[in-house]
Design an enzyme around this catalytic site. Structure first.
Site, PDB file in Angstrom:
ATOM      1  N   HIS A  69       0.857  -1.193   0.000  1.00 29.76           N
ATOM      2  CA  HIS A  69       0.000   0.000   0.000  1.00 29.76           C
ATOM      3  C   HIS A  69       0.890   1.239   0.000  1.00 29.76           C
ATOM      4  O   HIS A  69       1.851   1.297   0.755  1.00 29.76           O
ATOM      5  CB  HIS A  69      -0.880  -0.022   1.261  1.00 29.76           C
ATOM      6  CG  HIS A  69      -1.925   1.038   1.300  1.00 29.76           C
ATOM      7  ND1 HIS A  69      -1.649   2.358   1.605  1.00 29.76           N
ATOM      8  CD2 HIS A  69      -3.249   0.983   1.060  1.00 29.76           C
ATOM      9  CE1 HIS A  69      -2.764   3.061   1.551  1.00 29.76           C
ATOM     10  NE2 HIS A  69      -3.755   2.247   1.224  1.00 29.76           N
ATOM     11  N   CYS A 118      -3.581   2.534  -4.516  1.00 31.75           N
ATOM     12  CA  CYS A 118      -4.524   3.357  -3.749  1.00 31.75           C
ATOM     13  C   CYS A 118      -4.570   4.747  -4.364  1.00 31.75           C
ATOM     14  O   CYS A 118      -3.628   5.537  -4.232  1.00 31.75           O
ATOM     15  CB  CYS A 118      -4.103   3.417  -2.284  1.00 31.75           C
ATOM     16  SG  CYS A 118      -5.177   4.492  -1.319  1.00 31.75           S
ATOM     17  N   HIS A 141      -7.509   0.391  -4.285  1.00 30.31           N
ATOM     18  CA  HIS A 141      -8.345   1.194  -3.386  1.00 30.31           C
ATOM     19  C   HIS A 141      -8.790   2.392  -4.205  1.00 30.31           C
ATOM     20  O   HIS A 141      -7.938   3.163  -4.657  1.00 30.31           O
ATOM     21  CB  HIS A 141      -7.532   1.725  -2.213  1.00 30.31           C
ATOM     22  CG  HIS A 141      -7.202   0.703  -1.179  1.00 30.31           C
ATOM     23  ND1 HIS A 141      -6.472   1.011  -0.048  1.00 30.31           N
ATOM     24  CD2 HIS A 141      -7.518  -0.614  -1.080  1.00 30.31           C
ATOM     25  CE1 HIS A 141      -6.338  -0.080   0.688  1.00 30.31           C
ATOM     26  NE2 HIS A 141      -6.957  -1.077   0.094  1.00 30.31           N
ATOM     27  N   ASP A 199     -12.682   2.892  -1.276  1.00 39.61           N
ATOM     28  CA  ASP A 199     -11.859   3.187  -0.100  1.00 39.61           C
ATOM     29  C   ASP A 199     -12.432   4.422   0.582  1.00 39.61           C
ATOM     30  O   ASP A 199     -12.518   5.480  -0.029  1.00 39.61           O
ATOM     31  CB  ASP A 199     -10.424   3.440  -0.549  1.00 39.61           C
ATOM     32  CG  ASP A 199      -9.478   3.505   0.633  1.00 39.61           C
ATOM     33  OD1 ASP A 199      -9.827   2.972   1.700  1.00 39.61           O
ATOM     34  OD2 ASP A 199      -8.397   4.093   0.487  1.00 39.61           O
ATOM     35  N   HIS A 200     -12.807   4.269   1.792  1.00 38.03           N
ATOM     36  CA  HIS A 200     -13.402   5.353   2.589  1.00 38.03           C
ATOM     37  C   HIS A 200     -14.708   5.823   1.924  1.00 38.03           C
ATOM     38  O   HIS A 200     -15.008   5.476   0.789  1.00 38.03           O
ATOM     39  CB  HIS A 200     -12.460   6.552   2.739  1.00 38.03           C
ATOM     40  CG  HIS A 200     -11.163   6.186   3.388  1.00 38.03           C
ATOM     41  ND1 HIS A 200     -10.179   7.093   3.649  1.00 38.03           N
ATOM     42  CD2 HIS A 200     -10.691   5.005   3.843  1.00 38.03           C
ATOM     43  CE1 HIS A 200      -9.145   6.485   4.218  1.00 38.03           C
ATOM     44  NE2 HIS A 200      -9.441   5.217   4.349  1.00 38.03           N
ATOM     45  N   TYR A 255     -14.945   4.713   7.312  1.00 37.56           N
ATOM     46  CA  TYR A 255     -15.521   3.387   7.024  1.00 37.56           C
ATOM     47  C   TYR A 255     -16.978   3.242   7.455  1.00 37.56           C
ATOM     48  O   TYR A 255     -17.412   2.178   7.844  1.00 37.56           O
ATOM     49  CB  TYR A 255     -14.650   2.294   7.639  1.00 37.56           C
ATOM     50  CG  TYR A 255     -13.319   2.177   6.932  1.00 37.56           C
ATOM     51  CD1 TYR A 255     -13.198   1.421   5.768  1.00 37.56           C
ATOM     52  CD2 TYR A 255     -12.193   2.864   7.380  1.00 37.56           C
ATOM     53  CE1 TYR A 255     -11.990   1.332   5.089  1.00 37.56           C
ATOM     54  CE2 TYR A 255     -10.974   2.785   6.704  1.00 37.56           C
ATOM     55  CZ  TYR A 255     -10.895   2.013   5.566  1.00 37.56           C
ATOM     56  OH  TYR A 255      -9.709   1.937   4.884  1.00 37.56           O
TER      57      TYR A 255
END
Ligand code: DNO
Length: 390
Positions: A237, A275, A302, A349-350, A366
């Site tokens: 990541h 990401c 992500h 992601d998020h 999240y």
């Protein structure tokens, strides 16, 4: 021929996650991303422990698609103390995961702190809340609270001045919130403290970018061939945000960093978790081009967006709207997917804390509804690109 599609996954923090597996089913996710957060960093993940989690997921109708994260112990990053034993333990955990049929493993090599933000309740004009990163808030923490030696040298004079003014104007609660946000970490894992961070920073006193990269190269040369033998895929990541912070070297930030990393061990298992939110926080990164170059070494994605300002501060914007050209990103990822036999997992992601979630206790980034929106938009974007019936 029917177009091939990415695998739509969702991060779940385990049975204590306020978002349940049945919520995730309703969001339409197809696989789960999770970790054994209760196992201390560096300890072996046993087959028993892995199978317990796998069974929990199966009871909810899911497979365990991706591990995020099998954390790399700080002693491996600093190549000190019992690091050689820790690398053997890491290999053992990989073997146990592979034996249980779990083949994609995310990790990071961020020194001391994982993802770092300065605000988790940044209210957007429409009333929803986003995560936010602000340089002068980080400088306030670094210079005035942590009081790291020569911390002011890490920032421009304008940021140092802003941090000074904020330090005088913020009240105790505001400062406490800032500290808690910066040190938030991962739910269910060890909590950090200001003193703890200071001790950890000491260990990096003589570790610069080159030294940290060579420690990562050593780790990968040990671990990636083992992962390859096991038929696994590792996915590093990027550093979030992709800059040096708190005087620490960060080495997973740019195109060149990622190309260096996949070169450290030239086996297919040695890959990337792409990401877009992390990499997109740097204006220097051209994401679609990076995806083309990294190609099948992208093992997981992500998908998230950021809106940057002139000072380099950023908030997490809507998935399809921000500095990341998500259409171009999806187009490139989808092109790789068409060539791959296996489905490449991505997760929204998020997401923003919004609607009903505004009144709930949620894990920063999240909550359910914001991610549900993100997943729905991303899935629609993908279908728009590939055509065909889902
Ligand atoms: C934050 C996450 C990171 C990520 C790890 C991967 O929301 O994206 O904490 O899980 O860095 O190792």
């Amino acid at each position: 021929m029917k177009p091939k599609r990415l695998l739509q996954t969702w991060r779940w923090f385990g049975p204590n996650d306020p978002v349940s597996l049945s919520d995730i089913k309703q969001a339409g996710a197809q696989g789960i991303v999770t970790a054994l957060h209760h196992v201390p960093h560096g300890e072996v993940w046993t087959k028993d422990a892995i199978n317990i989690r796998k069974d929990e997921l199966q009871a909810g109708g899911f497979e365990w698609s991706v591990v995020e994260s099998l954390t790399v112990h700080e002693n491996i990053k600093t190549r000190s103390g019992n690091y050689a034993t820790l690398i053997e333990k890491y290999k053992q955990s990989l073997a146990n995961l592979a034996a249980c049929g779990i083949k994609i493993v995310t990790y990071n090599f961020m020194p001391v702190n994982d993802w770092t933000r300065t605000e988790i309740n940044h209210t957007l004009p429409n009333g929803s809340r986003a995560l936010y990163f602000n340089w002068s808030d980080l400088a306030l923490f670094d210079i005035h609270i942590l009081q790291r030696n020569d911390a002011h040298l890490s920032y421009s004079s304008a940021i140092v001045e802003k941090a000074f003014l904020k330090n005088n104007s913020y009240n105790t609660t505001e400062k406490e919130n800032l500290v808690n946000t910066i040190l938030y970490g991962i739910p269910g894992e060890e909590k950090r403290t200001t003193t703890g961070i200071k001790n950890e920073l000491e260990k990096y006193k003589y570790i610069d970018h080159a030294a940290l990269k060579s420690n990562l190269a050593h780790f990968l040369q040990q671990v990636a061939p083992v992962a390859s033998e096991l038929g696994m895929q590792l996915a590093i990541h990027p550093d979030d945000p992709p800059f040096d912070i708190l005087g620490l070297p960060r080495i997973v930030c740019s195109r060149q960093d990622l190309l260096d990393i996949i070169g450290f061990s030239d086996v297919p298992a040695n890959g990337i978790c792409f990401c877009t939110g992390s990499l997109g926080a740097s204006s220097k990164n051209d994401l679609p081009v990076m995806i083309q170059e990294l190609n099948t070494r992208i093992h997981f994605a992500h998908l998230r967006n950021v809106a940057r300002d002139a000072e380099g501060n950023f908030f997490e914007s809507d998935h399809l709207n921000g500095n990341v050209d998500m259409y171009a990103v999806m187009k490139e990822l989808s092109a790789i997917q068409q060539k791959s036999e296996q489905r490449i997992p991505f997760r929204p992601d998020h997401g923003h804390q919004m609607l009903d979630d505004l009144n709930k206790t949620t894990v920063p980034g999240y909550s359910a509804i914001g991610r549900l929106r993100g997943l729905a938009e991303l899935r629609g974007l993908e279908q728009g690109i590939t055509g065909g019936i889902l």
